[in-house]
Scaffold this active site. Structure first.
Site: not given
Ligand code: NAP
Length: 308
Positions: A37, A90
């Site tokens: 974004r 992760k």
């Protein structure tokens, strides 16, 4: 071999620090787009978000999700729905049930899902695993202590529910221990220190037991300034096996064995290329399960407020 046409979603710290260079350095994968974004790259197509990316006519085979764990499920699901292979930073998600659902979806669609654990790809981990398979282990102790202000400046998401707090680095230690230990282990005690103004812990003290009753203990702390500590010490009948520097160095019976430059992310992408080539999945969620247990069994104490 035709390279995998890959898009990165979430061009933040880890994408810029590690993913871009690793993709550039290895064969079999080509970055063709980013979706973020507030960030873009001049060299490839840039999209505002994954919806815009998937709705475009740009051909991609896979996405690498480098956003925070909260919200990762919707992104991964959208990518799998669109028939793309998925690589997850992760921790793989914010809950156990959502990551199991993703794995089931990937399996049903015959797509590759790679739940990465970058610390497992560090140089000393595989040699330690091979060595420990031959030795009699007595106990394991983990010290994972770092300065949150240095490593996670201004990352509000990490202090929110699902951001894991000190388990964001601590899960890296657990990803190594779950890999190198010849037998499984389970949590028996968890003490969590929550800053009075935060929803996630800044420190954790954990005790596990293996199936045969051996102790595995871990101290995670985000308040360490000065030298940083990412050590795992395994006491064996023959002598200590010690991983330091986050799993990149190994000492056996007091003698240094491995001192190697960091190749973690190149190793991850090489593995992803082979998984996609063979339409396989690699989705071991055991480190996330241990963290969930630590929250479930955790005795909570409130400590001094933390401000960036
Ligand atoms: P980060 O710097 O905050 O970057 C994440 C990016 O994801 C942001 O720049 C943002 O880009 C995008 N994003 C999408 N939804 C977001 C949301 N709701 N809140 C915040 N950002 C959002 O985080 P990071 O350090 O790169 O960590 C991302 C993942 O990598 C985490 O799971 C972390 O555990 C893992 N990781 C981090 C490190 C490290 O050293 N930092 C090391 C290994 C693994 P836009 O605003 O442009 O959309």
């Amino acid at each position: 071999m035709v390279p995998i046409r890959l898009a990165i979603v979430g061009l933040g710290k880890i994408a810029k620090d590690q993913h871009l260079a690793a993709i550039e350095a290895i064969e079999g994968v080509e970055l063709v787009a980013v979706a973020s974004r507030n960030a873009s790259l001049e060299s490839v197509a840039s999209f505002h978000d994954i919806s815009e990316l998937l709705a475009s006519d740009l051909q991609i085979d896979a996405v690498s999700l480098c956003t925070p764990p909260q919200g990762r499920f919707a992104l991964a699901k959208a990518a799998l729905d669109a028939g793309k292979h998925v690589m997850l930073e992760k921790p793989p998600g914010a809950t156990i049930s959502e990551v199991l659902a993703l794995d089931a979806q990937a399996e049903a669609k015959g797509l590759s899902l790679f739940s990465t654990w970058h610390s497992r790809a560090a140089a000393a981990v595989e040699p330690a695993r091979v060595l420990l398979a031959e030795r009699t282990i007595r106990k394991v102790h983990v010290e994972w202590k770092e300065d949150v202000r240095h490593w996670h400046p201004g990352q509000d998401w990490i202090w929110e529910p699902g951001g894991l707090g000190v388990f964001d680095p601590g899960i890296n230690a657990l990803s190594i221990v779950t890999r190198i230990m010849p037998e499984s282990f389970h949590l028996v005690r968890s003490e969590l220190s929550f800053p009075e103004n935060r929803a996630a812990p800044i420190a954790a003290s954990l005790a596990f037991e293996t199936a045969s009753g051996l102790p595995v203990t871990a101290e995670f702390d985000w308040r360490q300034t000065g030298p940083q500590t990412w050590d795992i010490r395994v006491e064996t009948d023959e002598g200590p096996v010690v991983l330091t520097h986050g799993g990149s160095r190994l000492s056996v019976d007091g003698k240094d064995q491995i001192v190697e430059e960091d190749r973690e992310y190149r190793n991850l992408y090489k593995h992803f290329v082979s998984l996609v080539g063979e339409r396989r999945r690699d989705a071991d969620f055991s480190p996330l399960i241990h963290v969930a247990d630590a929250f479930m069994l955790g005795r909570r104490q409130v400590v001094e407020a933390f401000d960036d």
